[in-house]
Design a protein around this motif. Sequence first.
Motif, PDB file in Angstrom:
ATOM      1  N   GLN A   3    -122.191  24.340  56.315  1.00  0.00           N
ATOM      2  CA  GLN A   3    -121.431  24.684  57.520  1.00  0.00           C
ATOM      3  C   GLN A   3    -120.988  23.410  58.220  1.00  0.00           C
ATOM      4  O   GLN A   3    -121.750  22.452  58.332  1.00  0.00           O
ATOM      5  CB  GLN A   3    -122.272  25.538  58.467  1.00  0.00           C
ATOM      6  N   LEU A   4    -119.744  23.435  58.663  1.00  0.00           N
ATOM      7  CA  LEU A   4    -119.183  22.345  59.474  1.00  0.00           C
ATOM      8  C   LEU A   4    -118.704  22.958  60.776  1.00  0.00           C
ATOM      9  O   LEU A   4    -117.899  23.891  60.752  1.00  0.00           O
ATOM     10  CB  LEU A   4    -118.024  21.663  58.747  1.00  0.00           C
ATOM     11  N   ALA A   5    -119.190  22.440  61.881  1.00  0.00           N
ATOM     12  CA  ALA A   5    -118.853  23.014  63.188  1.00  0.00           C
ATOM     13  C   ALA A   5    -118.242  21.948  64.076  1.00  0.00           C
ATOM     14  O   ALA A   5    -118.932  20.998  64.468  1.00  0.00           O
ATOM     15  CB  ALA A   5    -120.106  23.609  63.828  1.00  0.00           C
ATOM     16  N   ALA A  24    -122.647  18.865  60.670  1.00  0.00           N
ATOM     17  CA  ALA A  24    -122.746  19.369  59.299  1.00  0.00           C
ATOM     18  C   ALA A  24    -124.160  19.847  59.014  1.00  0.00           C
ATOM     19  O   ALA A  24    -125.133  19.224  59.441  1.00  0.00           O
ATOM     20  CB  ALA A  24    -122.362  18.274  58.313  1.00  0.00           C
ATOM     21  N   SER A  25    -124.248  20.944  58.281  1.00  0.00           N
ATOM     22  CA  SER A  25    -125.549  21.450  57.859  1.00  0.00           C
ATOM     23  C   SER A  25    -125.438  22.011  56.455  1.00  0.00           C
ATOM     24  O   SER A  25    -124.338  22.350  56.001  1.00  0.00           O
ATOM     25  CB  SER A  25    -126.066  22.525  58.822  1.00  0.00           C
ATOM     26  N   GLY A  26    -126.578  22.072  55.760  1.00  0.00           N
ATOM     27  CA  GLY A  26    -126.586  22.646  54.423  1.00  0.00           C
ATOM     28  C   GLY A  26    -126.144  21.695  53.327  1.00  0.00           C
ATOM     29  O   GLY A  26    -125.902  22.131  52.197  1.00  0.00           O
ATOM     30  N   TYR A  95    -109.407  19.760  62.068  1.00  0.00           N
ATOM     31  CA  TYR A  95    -110.410  20.289  61.153  1.00  0.00           C
ATOM     32  C   TYR A  95    -111.278  19.169  60.598  1.00  0.00           C
ATOM     33  O   TYR A  95    -110.784  18.100  60.245  1.00  0.00           O
ATOM     34  CB  TYR A  95    -109.747  20.995  59.970  1.00  0.00           C
ATOM     35  N   CYS A  96    -112.560  19.449  60.493  1.00  0.00           N
ATOM     36  CA  CYS A  96    -113.505  18.568  59.835  1.00  0.00           C
ATOM     37  C   CYS A  96    -113.626  19.018  58.375  1.00  0.00           C
ATOM     38  O   CYS A  96    -113.575  20.230  58.084  1.00  0.00           O
ATOM     39  CB  CYS A  96    -114.851  18.699  60.552  1.00  0.00           C
ATOM     40  N   THR A 120    -110.779  22.945  65.790  1.00  0.00           N
ATOM     41  CA  THR A 120    -110.828  22.907  67.248  1.00  0.00           C
ATOM     42  C   THR A 120    -109.444  22.500  67.761  1.00  0.00           C
ATOM     43  O   THR A 120    -108.811  21.590  67.220  1.00  0.00           O
ATOM     44  CB  THR A 120    -111.932  21.942  67.748  1.00  0.00           C
ATOM     45  N   GLN A 121    -108.983  23.205  68.790  1.00  0.00           N
ATOM     46  CA  GLN A 121    -107.635  22.991  69.299  1.00  0.00           C
ATOM     47  C   GLN A 121    -107.588  21.774  70.221  1.00  0.00           C
ATOM     48  O   GLN A 121    -108.408  21.641  71.142  1.00  0.00           O
ATOM     49  CB  GLN A 121    -107.167  24.227  70.074  1.00  0.00           C
ATOM     50  N   VAL A 122    -106.616  20.917  69.967  1.00  0.00           N
ATOM     51  CA  VAL A 122    -106.323  19.791  70.860  1.00  0.00           C
ATOM     52  C   VAL A 122    -104.893  19.960  71.353  1.00  0.00           C
ATOM     53  O   VAL A 122    -103.971  20.080  70.545  1.00  0.00           O
ATOM     54  CB  VAL A 122    -106.477  18.444  70.130  1.00  0.00           C
ATOM     55  N   THR A 123    -104.726  19.988  72.656  1.00  0.00           N
ATOM     56  CA  THR A 123    -103.412  20.131  73.249  1.00  0.00           C
ATOM     57  C   THR A 123    -103.171  18.959  74.204  1.00  0.00           C
ATOM     58  O   THR A 123    -103.987  18.722  75.100  1.00  0.00           O
ATOM     59  CB  THR A 123    -103.279  21.445  74.023  1.00  0.00           C
ATOM     60  N   VAL A 124    -102.084  18.249  73.969  1.00  0.00           N
ATOM     61  CA  VAL A 124    -101.751  17.094  74.794  1.00  0.00           C
ATOM     62  C   VAL A 124    -100.473  17.408  75.556  1.00  0.00           C
ATOM     63  O   VAL A 124     -99.427  17.668  74.948  1.00  0.00           O
ATOM     64  CB  VAL A 124    -101.562  15.829  73.943  1.00  0.00           C
TER      65      VAL A 124
END
Length: 126
Positions: A3-5, A24-26, A95-96, A120-124
């Motif tokens: 999992q990547l969060a 990161a896990s797993g 995205y990672c 994750t959303q990045v808005t500039v």
Amino acid sequence: QVQLAESGGGLVQGGGSLRLSCAASGLTFRRYAMAWFRQAPGKEREFVAAVCGLGSSTGYAEFVKGRFTISRDVAKNTVSLQMNSLKPDDTAVYYCAAALSLTHACYRSRADYEYWGQGTQVTVSS
């Protein structure tokens, strides 16, 4: 189960900064090359930055050089992206990604990465 969060996205004014993190896990973290990609509306997902295999070096897309810095913390199984001098063109979902790598290879292609986070959303704003 791998999992990547991702976390740390948000809304920021142009010229501002954000720091993204990916937990990161797993997986055996030190054996993986880690990267950040991004996808803007209507565009293909593109490479942003990577920590190369065995943590040997880093690589960046030309359009973020001097503004973004990628780093990893093996003890915490995290990879971060410090983003400075943000521009409206940096608006995207970030995205990672993780790729098993037992060499010093540095991967820039989406096809090289086996595992992905949800983004994750990045808005500039201008």
